[in-house]
Design an enzyme around this catalytic site. Structure first.
Site, short mmCIF file in Angstrom:
data_model
loop_
_atom_site.label_atom_id
_atom_site.label_comp_id
_atom_site.label_asym_id
_atom_site.label_seq_id
_atom_site.Cartn_x
_atom_site.Cartn_y
_atom_site.Cartn_z
N LYS A 111 61.23 35.10 29.42
CA LYS A 111 60.05 34.24 29.27
C LYS A 111 60.38 32.95 28.53
O LYS A 111 59.76 31.92 28.78
CB LYS A 111 58.93 34.98 28.54
CG LYS A 111 58.19 35.98 29.41
CD LYS A 111 56.80 36.25 28.84
CE LYS A 111 56.01 37.21 29.70
NZ LYS A 111 54.66 37.45 29.15
N LYS A 194 59.32 40.21 41.92
CA LYS A 194 58.12 40.99 41.64
C LYS A 194 56.86 40.18 41.98
O LYS A 194 56.81 38.98 41.71
CB LYS A 194 58.12 41.31 40.13
CG LYS A 194 57.35 42.53 39.74
CD LYS A 194 57.54 42.84 38.25
CE LYS A 194 56.51 42.15 37.40
NZ LYS A 194 56.39 42.72 36.05
N LYS A 197 51.04 37.59 38.77
CA LYS A 197 49.87 36.72 38.71
C LYS A 197 50.26 35.32 38.27
O LYS A 197 49.48 34.39 38.42
CB LYS A 197 48.73 37.30 37.84
CG LYS A 197 49.08 38.00 36.55
CD LYS A 197 47.79 38.52 35.87
CE LYS A 197 47.93 39.82 35.11
NZ LYS A 197 48.68 39.75 33.84
P1 AMP Z 1 51.11 42.18 33.15
O1 AMP Z 1 50.62 41.57 34.43
O2 AMP Z 1 52.49 41.71 32.78
O3 AMP Z 1 50.10 42.10 32.02
O4 AMP Z 1 51.31 43.73 33.47
C1 AMP Z 1 50.29 44.69 33.43
C2 AMP Z 1 50.78 46.01 34.01
O5 AMP Z 1 50.98 45.86 35.43
C3 AMP Z 1 52.11 46.49 33.41
O6 AMP Z 1 52.05 47.90 33.24
C4 AMP Z 1 53.13 46.11 34.49
O7 AMP Z 1 54.25 46.98 34.47
C5 AMP Z 1 52.30 46.27 35.79
N1 AMP Z 1 52.78 45.36 36.88
C6 AMP Z 1 52.77 44.01 36.85
N2 AMP Z 1 53.26 43.48 38.02
C7 AMP Z 1 53.59 44.55 38.82
C8 AMP Z 1 54.15 44.69 40.17
N3 AMP Z 1 54.45 43.63 40.93
N4 AMP Z 1 54.35 45.94 40.64
C9 AMP Z 1 54.03 47.02 39.88
N5 AMP Z 1 53.51 46.97 38.62
C10 AMP Z 1 53.29 45.76 38.08
#
Ligand code: AMP
Ligand code: TRP
Length: 333
Positions: A111, A194, A197
């Site tokens: 990051k 991956k 968002k």
């Molecule tokens: P974040 O968007 O970083 O706040 O992630 C929130 C949750 O979503 C965490 O448990 C991540 O591991 C999961 N996550 C985020 N992006 C993905 C993706 N592309 N595939 C599977 N899990 C995801």
């Protein structure tokens, strides 16, 4: 029954990746005060967030969690900044964690990018606050994607050092619940990245707010190769885009990729994508509609969050007060 805690940042609209990889798996874990789900706005500002947008993004994230099946009466759903216990324990953990431990965190390196000197100090101590989120509740089950494994190991190191330094058995061991590799959803534009968002291209992801036409357009434009869908798993090797689309259809249909290949093997991508669009629209449109309905009454969402924060604080405050007593702080009253 172990207490469950997980968190998600309000840094954008949740994607199909968040849904399949995290949120959907939280729904069956609801168990009253033993299951806490937190919108982590304090983690979000470790990189600058537009202040005009952060509050509404926080409310929207909460609404989407409810629309996906989290019921504020069957779990504790709340916003991190509403419960001061997190930062109180987070400060103590800043004093427990060692620079050397944080220097090994790969998410910080990713990051912060090349210009590490310009990263916020909050981004650096982010994992300490994450450890506090969990341990302020003595939670031991933490369902997250594989990208969070290192942070949970650090949380256990912090808990152990606290217990050791103060000669107590106060913080429990956390058991990571790493959700299946099948739940790793990749970008629609690049099967090696991956789905995120924060990706600059909206075409790379399905947002939980996308309408049927948008979903259809994004899937029809999704990157593929020239071969038809194979009829066995080995045929997906070295075909990351095909593997991703098959994985998405399997996850959304609640089955295994093997079964999808048995049904769809031999089809061209054109026909396969229409099946995928239909499954996604069937599954996601009720969620988008419910989210819209909830956001028509933002006051009701906020009221649910305020109730959640009071329930969370009732659990965390005595635990964090005890941690402060163990450290030697003069009790405030
Ligand atoms: P974040 O968007 O970083 O706040 O992630 C929130 C949750 O979503 C965490 O448990 C991540 O591991 C999961 N996550 C985020 N992006 C993905 C993706 N592309 N595939 C599977 N899990 C995801
Ligand atoms: N760091 C997590 C992520 O980026 C979000 C998070 C913050 C979290 N605090 C947490 C997850 C506590 C589980 C438990 O996805």
């Amino acid at each position: 029954m172990a207490r469950v805690f997980s968190g998600i940042q309000p840094s954008g609209v949740p994607t199909l990746g968040n849904y399949l990889g995290a949120i959907r798996n939280w729904v069956p874990m609801q168990n009253g005060d033993e299951s806490l789900f937190c919108v982590v706005d304090q983690h979000a500002i470790t990189v600058f967030q537009n202040p005009g947008e952060l509050a509404s993004a926080t409310r929207e994230m909460a609404a989407s969690l409810i629309a996906c099946g989290l019921d504020p009466d069957r779990c504790v759903l709340f916003v991190q900044s509403h419960v001061p216990a997190h930062v109180r324990l987070g400060w103590i953990f800043n004093c427990i964690a060692r620079l050397g431990w944080l220097n090994r965190m790969t998410q910080f390196k990713d990051k912060a990018g090349k210009d590490r000197e310009a990263a916020s100090t909050g981004l650096y101590v982010y994992p300490n606050l994450m450890a506090a989120d969990i341990l302020a509740y003595h939670a031991t089950s933490v369902p997250v994607g594989d990208d969070q494994r290192q942070h949970l190991e650090l949380a256990n190191d912090i808990a152990q050092k606290f217990n050791h330094d103060y000669g107590v058995e106060f913080f429990p061991r956390i058991e990571p619940m790493i959700l299946g590799v099948a739940a790793r959803v990749m970008s629609l534009r690049d099967g090696s990245k991956k789905m995120s968002k924060s990706d600059p291209s909206d075409q790379s992801r399905i947002n939980l707010t996308d309408d049927a036409d948008t979903i259809a357009l994004k899937i029809r434009r999704a990157k593929t190769d020239a071969e038809p869908i194979p009829d066995h798993m080995a045929g997906l090797e070295a075909r990351p885009e095909a593997r991703n689309l098959v994985g998405i259809l399997a996850a959304i249909s609640g089955t295994l990729p093997e079964n999808i290949l048995r049904e769809q093997g031999g089809k061209g991508f054109g026909a396969f994508k229409e099946v995928l669009v239909e499954a996604l629209v069937d599954h996601l449109s009720p969620i988008a509609a419910e989210m819209k309905r909830l956001l028509n009454d933002p006051g009701a969402v906020d009221a649910a969050l305020h109730k959640g924060a009071a329930r969370a604080a009732a659990i965390a405050d005595p635990i964090v007060a005890e941690a402060e007593r163990l450290v030697g702080f003069l009790p405030p009253r």
